[in-house]
Scaffold this motif. Structure first.
Motif, PDB file in Angstrom:
ATOM      1  N   ALA A 142       2.504  73.808  29.976  1.00 51.02           N
ATOM      2  CA  ALA A 142       3.697  73.242  29.340  1.00 51.02           C
ATOM      3  C   ALA A 142       4.395  74.253  28.432  1.00 51.02           C
ATOM      4  O   ALA A 142       3.821  75.271  28.054  1.00 51.02           O
ATOM      5  CB  ALA A 142       3.304  72.013  28.537  1.00 51.02           C
ATOM      6  N   HIS A 143       5.631  73.924  28.111  1.00 54.68           N
ATOM      7  CA  HIS A 143       6.406  74.793  27.216  1.00 54.68           C
ATOM      8  C   HIS A 143       7.074  73.926  26.159  1.00 54.68           C
ATOM      9  O   HIS A 143       7.829  73.019  26.491  1.00 54.68           O
ATOM     10  CB  HIS A 143       7.450  75.559  28.039  1.00 54.68           C
ATOM     11  CG  HIS A 143       8.426  76.323  27.209  1.00 54.68           C
ATOM     12  ND1 HIS A 143       8.041  77.065  26.110  1.00 54.68           N
ATOM     13  CD2 HIS A 143       9.771  76.470  27.312  1.00 54.68           C
ATOM     14  CE1 HIS A 143       9.116  77.621  25.572  1.00 54.68           C
ATOM     15  NE2 HIS A 143      10.181  77.272  26.281  1.00 54.68           N
ATOM     16  N   HIS A 144       6.765  74.202  24.910  1.00 55.66           N
ATOM     17  CA  HIS A 144       7.449  73.550  23.796  1.00 55.66           C
ATOM     18  C   HIS A 144       8.572  74.500  23.402  1.00 55.66           C
ATOM     19  O   HIS A 144       8.308  75.627  22.996  1.00 55.66           O
ATOM     20  CB  HIS A 144       6.467  73.340  22.641  1.00 55.66           C
ATOM     21  CG  HIS A 144       6.989  72.431  21.572  1.00 55.66           C
ATOM     22  ND1 HIS A 144       8.218  72.618  20.986  1.00 55.66           N
ATOM     23  CD2 HIS A 144       6.458  71.323  21.005  1.00 55.66           C
ATOM     24  CE1 HIS A 144       8.404  71.654  20.098  1.00 55.66           C
ATOM     25  NE2 HIS A 144       7.359  70.866  20.091  1.00 55.66           N
ATOM     26  N   THR A 145       9.803  74.020  23.532  1.00 53.62           N
ATOM     27  CA  THR A 145      10.917  74.964  23.379  1.00 53.62           C
ATOM     28  C   THR A 145      11.106  75.445  21.935  1.00 53.62           C
ATOM     29  O   THR A 145      11.897  76.343  21.696  1.00 53.62           O
ATOM     30  CB  THR A 145      12.243  74.355  23.882  1.00 53.62           C
ATOM     31  OG1 THR A 145      12.548  73.212  23.090  1.00 53.62           O
ATOM     32  CG2 THR A 145      12.162  73.961  25.335  1.00 53.62           C
ATOM     33  N   LEU A 146      10.405  74.847  20.984  1.00 54.62           N
ATOM     34  CA  LEU A 146      10.525  75.315  19.599  1.00 54.62           C
ATOM     35  C   LEU A 146       9.304  76.126  19.161  1.00 54.62           C
ATOM     36  O   LEU A 146       9.161  76.441  17.987  1.00 54.62           O
ATOM     37  CB  LEU A 146      10.697  74.121  18.650  1.00 54.62           C
ATOM     38  CG  LEU A 146      11.906  73.229  18.904  1.00 54.62           C
ATOM     39  CD1 LEU A 146      11.925  72.066  17.940  1.00 54.62           C
ATOM     40  CD2 LEU A 146      13.186  74.031  18.773  1.00 54.62           C
ATOM     41  N   MET A 147       8.423  76.430  20.098  1.00 53.66           N
ATOM     42  CA  MET A 147       7.195  77.164  19.779  1.00 53.66           C
ATOM     43  C   MET A 147       7.147  78.464  20.590  1.00 53.66           C
ATOM     44  O   MET A 147       7.788  78.554  21.634  1.00 53.66           O
ATOM     45  CB  MET A 147       5.962  76.336  20.188  1.00 53.66           C
ATOM     46  CG  MET A 147       5.879  74.991  19.560  1.00 53.66           C
ATOM     47  SD  MET A 147       5.323  75.119  17.882  1.00 53.66           S
ATOM     48  CE  MET A 147       5.994  73.612  17.228  1.00 53.66           C
ATOM     49  N   PRO A 148       6.348  79.421  20.127  1.00 52.48           N
ATOM     50  CA  PRO A 148       6.195  80.630  20.942  1.00 52.48           C
ATOM     51  C   PRO A 148       5.633  80.261  22.312  1.00 52.48           C
ATOM     52  O   PRO A 148       4.701  79.465  22.393  1.00 52.48           O
ATOM     53  CB  PRO A 148       5.178  81.462  20.151  1.00 52.48           C
ATOM     54  CG  PRO A 148       5.202  80.926  18.773  1.00 52.48           C
ATOM     55  CD  PRO A 148       5.568  79.476  18.883  1.00 52.48           C
ATOM     56  N   ASP A 149       6.229  80.799  23.369  1.00 48.11           N
ATOM     57  CA  ASP A 149       5.765  80.481  24.722  1.00 48.11           C
ATOM     58  C   ASP A 149       4.844  81.597  25.194  1.00 48.11           C
ATOM     59  O   ASP A 149       5.269  82.730  25.395  1.00 48.11           O
ATOM     60  CB  ASP A 149       6.972  80.344  25.664  1.00 48.11           C
ATOM     61  CG  ASP A 149       6.551  79.937  27.063  1.00 48.11           C
ATOM     62  OD1 ASP A 149       5.372  79.562  27.233  1.00 48.11           O
ATOM     63  OD2 ASP A 149       7.394  80.007  27.976  1.00 48.11           O
ATOM     64  N   MET A 150       3.572  81.236  25.389  1.00 47.33           N
ATOM     65  CA  MET A 150       2.575  82.245  25.743  1.00 47.33           C
ATOM     66  C   MET A 150       2.776  82.779  27.166  1.00 47.33           C
ATOM     67  O   MET A 150       2.243  83.811  27.524  1.00 47.33           O
ATOM     68  CB  MET A 150       1.166  81.652  25.625  1.00 47.33           C
ATOM     69  CG  MET A 150       0.784  81.360  24.200  1.00 47.33           C
ATOM     70  SD  MET A 150       0.901  82.845  23.195  1.00 47.33           S
ATOM     71  CE  MET A 150       1.024  82.152  21.566  1.00 47.33           C
ATOM     72  N   TYR A 151       3.519  82.039  27.987  1.00 46.08           N
ATOM     73  CA  TYR A 151       3.696  82.474  29.376  1.00 46.08           C
ATOM     74  C   TYR A 151       5.042  83.150  29.604  1.00 46.08           C
ATOM     75  O   TYR A 151       5.370  83.485  30.730  1.00 46.08           O
ATOM     76  CB  TYR A 151       3.568  81.288  30.325  1.00 46.08           C
ATOM     77  CG  TYR A 151       2.163  80.777  30.417  1.00 46.08           C
ATOM     78  CD1 TYR A 151       1.151  81.607  30.866  1.00 46.08           C
ATOM     79  CD2 TYR A 151       1.845  79.488  30.047  1.00 46.08           C
ATOM     80  CE1 TYR A 151      -0.151  81.152  30.953  1.00 46.08           C
ATOM     81  CE2 TYR A 151       0.552  79.025  30.134  1.00 46.08           C
ATOM     82  CZ  TYR A 151      -0.437  79.855  30.586  1.00 46.08           C
ATOM     83  OH  TYR A 151      -1.722  79.402  30.672  1.00 46.08           O
TER      84      TYR A 151
END
Lengths: 248, 482
Positions: free
Chosen positions: B161-170
Motif C-alpha cells: 500500500a501507499h499512504h500519500t502523506l507518508m514516505p513511500d518505501m517503494y
C-alpha cells in the motif's frame, strides 16, 4: 518527550514568538535550534534572548552566526554583508559568547543536528542532490538528522532499495520514524521561509511516538518588515518576508 | 541488521501472545493464529520472514503495513492488538476475521448479478474509506478481502500500500513492490503508485471475475502483463450474453486504461451498482464480441500516443471530495410553497457552481399515512400508488433545474422522516444533506422537527434551508407592535 526543532530564525522575533506560542500549545518540553539565529531582520538581541531562554535549549551554529562573530561573510551579497556588520553592532558580549559556544553539529540519542550538513558542516553546503544527502546520512549512526540552511522544509529517506528519496511533508500530519531506516529532515526556516509560503516553519519530534510533524505558523510579517525598513537594513529583506521566494 | 532480529516461531510466547498454529505461509511472511490471556478475540500474528535471502522490500512491505494499520481505526480494517519492536522482534497481531465470501464466490464464479452487487457494495465502501484516509491499497484481490458476520468487507495485507502523506518505501523501486499480476492496473505497470484509480481497476477485475468466472487478460508471463497497456479487455458479455448491459458498462469503465476515465471514487461505483438506472450507457455496454483487429490497432495507437501517464499531485481525498453526493430531503406534502422555492434556489446555485456533484432527491412518506388501509394487499397497493405519485411530483419539481439524467436520482421511502434520511445518508456515504425547515410551528409541534434531528445525527454536513418570509412572520408574531 516532545522536542521542537527551529532553524534559520534570522532575528525575526515575531515569527519566533508565533512558533513558541504554537509549541506551547503542543506541549513541547525541549527546543533545538539549528543555527542562523541572526541576520536579515532587525531584532537580533530580543531573538537571541528568547532563544537562550527556551526550555532545554541546545543549538548549533549557522553560517550567519559565524559571520557575525568574524565580521566577514565570504561570497555574500553586499546587503547581507552590511546586515552582518549591523547585527554585530547590536550584540553584547553575552550574546557573542553564546554564539561562540555553539558547535557545528550535535548528537542527542538517536538524532543528529547540524545547520547545513553533518558532512563537513563548516562548508555550509546546500543539500539538494541525493549524493549530498547520502554523505550527510553516512556521517552519523543516528536515525534522523535535522538540518536547516536551505529554508525549504523537506524530508529525505532511504527507500526499500536504499535509494535516497524525498517527500514534501504535509503540515500537521505526523510521519512515523523507524529505527532501522535513515531520515534527513530539513525543518525549513522560522524567520525567512523561501518556499512561497510566508508562514514560519518548524518541526516537532515526539521521541515516545517516534514521529516527526512539520508545522507552519502564520504571523504578522508586516510588523517585522516595518522594523527592517525603519533600520539600516536593506529593504529587500522586508520584501522577501512577504514573497517567501528563493530568489529576490 | 537481520542477525540481531528475532523471528517469532510456532510454539513461542512473545509478549503474552502464544503462537498456537500456523495459518498461512508465503515467501515474505508467516501468519500464526495466536492467543493471549488478556484478549478474548480471535487473533492472527504476522511475522516477516528473515531467515532467507530476501530483497529489502520484504521488510519494507511489513513496515508499511504496520505503519498504516496502526493508524487506522474502524470496521473496514482489522483491529491491531499488538506489535513488536521493529528492530528486535518484528510482528503485528491483528484481529482474525473468519469470512472470505468474495474469495469463495470467485472460486465458484460466475455468480448472479444480485450476488455480485451484494458482495461488491460493502467492498467499495471499505475501499472508499481507505481512499478517504489517503491510502491506496494497490493489491486488492479476493485473497485480501475478508468479511465480518454482518457482511461488512475488511481489507487486509497492506504490504504494497501507499499512504500519500507518508514516505513511500517503494518509490522508484516498483519492481520490488509485491503485486498480483491479474489485478494490477496499467498505471502500476508504468510504475505509478499514487493513483487511487488502481484500486478501482482491481474492483473491475473482481467484478469481471464474479460475472464471468474469467479474467479479462490471461496472465502467463511479464510480456502478457503488458497487454493491459496496449489491448482492450474482452467484453464480459462475450462470455455471457445474458449479463445486463449496465453491468458491462460498469465493469469496462472500471477497466479503462486511463484512471481518469474510470469511476471517480469507489463510493460512486457502489452507488451505481445499487442504482443501475443512473448509469449512462455508452457503446461499451453493447459490445458482444472480442475486439477485432481494427479496434485493437486503434487502442494500441492511442496507448502509444498517450505515453507514460503523468501522476496527479492531488491526494485521493482531495479528488474524491470533488464529486459530491448531495441528498435533498424534500417533504412535498407538508412543505410550504415558499420553502420549496427556497430549496429549489439552493439546489440551482449548487448545481451551477459544482458541475460534478450528483443529487438524490428523497421524499419520506410517513408510515401512518397508510394506517387507514385495511388489508395488506390494499395497503401495498396504496403505498405503491403513493410512491409513484410522489416520484412524479419529485421529477416535476426538479425538472426546471435541467440536470442530466445521470446526475439525479429519485427515492421515495416509507418510514419515519429523520431516521430514513439519516439511514440513507449513512448507507450511501452521502457528502451533504440539504433539508428544508418546516416553517409552520403547528406542523412542527405535531410532526417534530425533522431537520434538527437530521442536523444532530447526520454523518455528514447538513444545510437547513429556511424561507425569509417565515422568519419575518415569526418576528411579527413575537412582537405584534412592529
Amino acid at each position: 518527550m516532545k522536542i521542537a526543532i527551529l532553524s534559520d530564525i534570522h532575528s525575526n522575533l515575531e515569527a519566533l514568538q508565533a512558533c513558541c506560542r504554537k509549541t506551547k500549545i503542543l506541549g513541547v518540553e525541549q527546543y533545538i535550534c539549528l543555527g542562523d539565529i541572526v541576520g536579515y531582520c532587525a531584532d537580533p538581541v530580543a531573538t537571541l534572548e528568547l532563544v537562550m531562554n527556551l526550555p532545554g535549549i541546545v543549538a548549533v551554529c549557522g553560517n550567519h552566526d559565524k559571520a557575525v562573530l568574524s565580521g566577514n561573510f565570504p561570497n555574500a551579497r553586499e546587503s547581507v554583508q552590511q546586515a552582518i556588520v549591523w547585527t554585530r553592532r547590536q550584540l553584547s558580549e553575552k550574546h557573542t559568547d553564546f554564539i561562540r559556544s555553539l558547535p557545528y553539529s550535535l548528537h542527542l540519542q538517536n538524532i543528529a543536528c547540524a545547520h547545513a550538513s553533518l558532512y563537513n558542516p563548516e562548508q555550509w553546503q546546500y543539500l539538494y542532490q541525493p549524493d549530498q544527502v547520502r554523505q550527510c546520512m553516512d556521517a552519523t549512526q543516528a536515525t534522523i538528522t535535522f538540518l536547516g540552511h536551505t529554508h525549504l522544509p523537506i524530508l529525505y529517506y532511504d527507500n526499500a532499495m536504499g535509494r535516497i528519496k524525498l517527500m514534501t511533508p504535509q503540515e500537521g500530519i505526523p510521519v512515523p520514524i523507524y529505527q532501522q531506516r535513515r531520515y534527513v529532515a530539513n525543518v525549513g526556516s522560522v524567520g525567512q521561509p523561501r518556499d512561497g509560503n510566508s508562514a514560519a516553519s518548524f518541526v516537532m519530534y515526539d521521541s515516545e511516538l517516534a514521529e516527526i510533524t512539520f508545522y507552519r505558523v502564520a504571523y504578522d510579517f508586516t510588523k517585522t518588515a516595518k522594523k527592517i525598513l525603519e533600520s539600516d537594513l536593506a529593504s529587500d529583506f522586508a520584501k522577501r518576508l512577504a514573497d517567501s521566494a528563493w530568489e529576490f | 541488521m537481520t542477525e540481531k532480529i528475532h523471528e517469532a516461531s510456532l510454539g513461542e510466547t512473545i509478549n503474552g501472545f502464544y503462537l498456537q498454529t500456523q495459518w498461512h505461509k508465503s515467501l515474505l511472511c508467516t501468519l500464526y493464529r495466536v492467543t493471549h490471556p488478556d484478549h478474548d478475540l480471535a487473533m492472527v500474528m504476522k511475522v516477516p520472514k528473515l531467515d532467507v535471502i530476501l530483497p529489502p522490500s520484504a521488510y519494507a512491505g511489513f513496515e508499511t503495513e504496520v505503519r498504516i494499520l496502526s493508524r487506522l481505526r474502524g470496521v473496514y480494517t482489522p483491529r491491531v492488538v499488538g506489535k513488536g519492536d521493529m528492530a528486535t522482534c518484528p510482528y503485528i497481531v491483528m484481529e482474525y476475521i473468519e469470512g472470505d465470501a468474495i474469495l469463495q464466490a470467485t472460486n465458484h464464479a460466475p455468480v448472479t448479478v444480485a450476488r455480485l452487487v451484494e458482495l461488491l457494495v460493502p467492498l467499495c465502501k471499505a475501499i472508499h474509506e481507505l481512499h478517504q484516509h489517503n491510502i491506496i491499497h494497490l493489491d486488492i484481490k479476493p485473497e485480501n478481502i475478508r468479511n465480518r458476520e454482518d457482511g461488512q468487507a475488511v481489507i487486509i495485507d497492506f504490504g504494497s500500500a501507499h499512504h500519500t502523506l507518508m514516505p513511500d518505501m517503494y518509490i522508484d523501486s516498483h519492481e520490488m513492490a509485491p503485486r498480483t499480476p491479474d489485478y494490477v492496473a496499467p498505471e502500476q505497470i508504468q510504475h505509478i503508485r499514487n493513483e487511487f484509480g488502481s484500486d478501482i481497476y482491481a474492483l473491475g477485475i473482481i467484478m469481471y471475475q464474479l460475472a464471468t468466472g474469467k479474467f479479462p487478460f490471461a496472465y502467463s508471463n511479464q510480456i502478457t502483463l503488458y497487454k493491459k497497456l496496449y489491448l482492450p479487455p474482452t467484453p464480459p458479455r462475450v462470455y455471457d450474453e445474458t449479463l445486463p448491459p449496465w453491468l458491462q458498462e460498469v465493469i469496462l469503465r472500471c477497466l479503462q486504461r486511463h484512471p481518469h476515465n474510470r469511476f471517480t471514487s469507489a463510493k460512486q461505483l457502489a452507488y451505481m451498482l445499487l442504482h443501475p438506472h443512473m448509469i449512462k450507457l455508452s457503446r461499451l455496454a453493447e459490445l458482444k464480441q472480442k475486439p477485432g483487429l481494427v479496434e485493437k490497432m486503434r487502442f494500441w495507437f492511442a496507448a502509444r500516443r498517450d505515453k507514460r501517464q503523468s501522476s496527479t499531485l492531488l491526494h485521493p481525498r482531495e479528488r474524491i471530495i470533488r464529486v459530491h453526493h448531495v441528498l435533498v430531503a424534500l417533504d412535498l406534502s407538508h412543505s410550504a410553497e415558499e420553502l420549496k422555492q427556497a430549496l429549489h434556489t439552493t439546489l440551482q446555485r449548487l448545481a451551477r457552481s459544482d458541475r460534478q456533484c450528483f443529487f438524490t432527491v428523497l421524499s419520506v412518506i410517513e408510515s401512518n399515512e397508510f394506517s387507514f388501509s385495511k388489508g395488506v394487499d390494499e395497503e401495498n397497493r396504496q403505498a405503491h400508488s403513493t410512491n409513484i405519485h410522489c416520484q412524479i411530483e419529485l421529477r416535476h419539481w426538479m425538472k426546471t433545474l435541467n440536470l442530466a439524467k445521470n446526475r439525479v436520482n429519485y427515492q421515495v421511502i416509507e418510514g419515519t422522516a429523520a431516521s430514513e434520511i439519516i439511514g440513507y445518508a449513512r448507507h450511501h456515504l452521502v457528502d451533504h444533506i440539504i433539508i428544508g425547515a418546516r416553517g409552520s410551528s403547528t406542523l412542527r409541534r405535531y410532526l417534530g422537527s425533522v431537520s434538527s434531528k437530521v442536523v444532530a445525527e447526520a454523518p455528514c454536513s447538513v444545510t437547513v434551508v429556511r424561507t425569509q418570509i417565515n422568519q419575518s412572520t415569526k418576528e411579527k408574531n413575537v412582537d405584534p407592535e412592529l
